[in-house]
Design a protein around this motif. Structure first.
Motif: not given
Length: 294
Positions: A264-292
Motif C-alpha cells: 500500500l505504501y509503495r511509492g510513499g517514500f518518493l511522495v514524502i520526499l517531494r512533499s518535504c521539498v515543496t512544503w519546506g520551500i513554501t513555508t520558508a518563503i511565506y514566513d519570510q514574507l510575513e516577517r518583512h
C-alpha cells in the motif's frame, strides 16, 4: 470632537485589518507560485509515484512505462497541479488567516488559544477540498495512460466529466479528499508555529527554522495520510470508475495490495520526499514574507 476621533480610530483599525487580510492571501500565493518550480522539476517523480499507486508496480517498472511512452507524454497532466498549486497556497494561507482572525474575535473560553491555528486550518482544508477536488480528478485522469486513446485532450475529459453526476464526475472521491485535506491543513497550521519557535530557541536562523518546520510537518502529515492519497488516485483515475463507494473502493484496493501495508505504501517514500521539498520551500518563503511585512 471625541466621537469623530473615535470613528477615525475605527476606520484605521478596519483599514489595518483589510490590509492584513489581503497580505496573507498575497504571501500565500507568492510562496506557492515560487514553489511551483519544484512542481515542474519533480513532476516526472510524481508521475512515477502515481503509476505505483495505481498499478502497485516497482519503481523501475513505472519508469520503464514512462520511458516507453516517450517525453511528449511525460508532462501530460502537469497543467492541473500547476494551476492548483498556485491557487492552493493563495487560498490555504489566506483562508486560514481569515478564519483565525474571526476565531480570535469570538469568546470561546473552553478553547485554548494555541488550538485556534489548527481549528482555522481545519476550516481552510474543508474549503480547499470543495474547490480543488475537480482539479485533482482531471489530473488523475490525465496521468492514467489507459485514458489516452478515449480521452486524448483536456477538453474531451472536461466534457465527459460534465456529462456525469457530480458524485461520479468531478467530485469522485470527495470524502477521502475532504478527510485528508482537513486533517492535513489542521496539523500543518497547528504544528508550524510551535515547531519553528522550538527550532529557533535552539539557535536556528528564522529561514532555516521555517524550512525545517515545513519539512518535519510534511513528514508528520504525509506518512499517516498517504493511504488516502492512494485510495483517491485509484478512485479518480478511471472516468467510468466513479460509481463505487469509498468502502467498496477501499476493500478492492486493500485486496489488490494483498492486505499488506508495504504494498500500500509503495511509492510513499518518493511522495514524502517531494512533499518535504515543496512544503519546506513554501513555508520558508511565506514566513519570510510575513516577517518583512511586519
Amino acid at each position: 470632537m471625541g466621537s469623530s476621533s473615535h470613528h477615525n480610530q475605527e476606520d484605521v483599525l478596519k483599514s489595518a485589518d483589510s490590509t492584513a487580510w489581503f497580505r496573507s492571501y498575497l504571501h500565500g500565493g507568492t510562496s506557492s507560485l515560487i514553489s511551483t518550480l519544484t512542481t515542474i522539476i519533480t513532476f516526472p517523480l510524481y508521475k512515477t509515484v502515481f503509476r505505483q499507486q495505481l498499478h502497485s508496480t516497482l519503481v523501475r517498472e513505472a519508469v520503464a512505462q514512462l520511458f516507453k511512452e516517450g517525453p511528449v507524454k511525460l508532462f501530460r497532466g502537469v497543467a492541473p497541479p500547476l494551476l492548483m498549486r498556485s491557487l492552493n497556497g493563495t487560498l490555504l494561507f489566506g483562508l486560514q488567516d481569515t478564519f483565525l482572525q474571526q476565531l480570535s474575535l469570538c469568546s470561546m473560553p473552553t478553547l485554548p488559544r494555541n488550538a485556534l491555528p489548527a481549528l482555522a486550518g481545519l476550516g481552510a482544508g474543508v474549503v480547499e477540498a470543495l474547490l480543488f477536488t475537480p482539479f485533482e480528478r482531471v489530473q488523475n485522469i490525465l496521468q492514467n495512460s489507459r485514458n489516452d486513446s478515449r480521452l486524448p485532450t483536456l477538453r474531451s475529459i472536461l466534457l465527459k466529466l460534465a456529462s456525469r453526476p457530480l458524485a461520479s464526475g468531478y467530485y469522485t472521491a470527495f470524502l477521502p479528499i475532504l478527510i485528508r485535506n482537513a486533517l492535513g491543513s489542521s496539523l500543518y497550521f497547528g504544528l508550524k508555529g510551535p515547531m519553528s519557535n522550538t527550532l529557533r530557541s535552539y539557535g536556528c536562523s528564522p529561514v532555516a527554522a521555517s524550512f525545517t518546520a515545513g519539512v518535519l510537518n510534511s513528514v508528520v502529515i504525509s506518512l499517516p495520510l498517504y493511504p488516502l492519497s492512494v485510495l483517491v488516485a485509484n478512485m479518480q483515475a478511471r472516468v467510468d470508475g466513479g460509481g463505487r463507494g469509498v468502502k467498496t473502493s477501499w476493500q478492492q484496493l486493500w485486496a489488490a495490495r494483498q492486505h499488506r501495508l508495504t504494498l500500500l505504501y509503495r511509492g510513499g517514500f518518493l511522495v514524502i520526499l517531494r512533499s518535504c521539498v515543496t512544503w519546506g520551500i513554501t513555508t520558508a518563503i511565506y514566513d519570510q514574507l510575513e516577517r518583512h511585512s511586519r
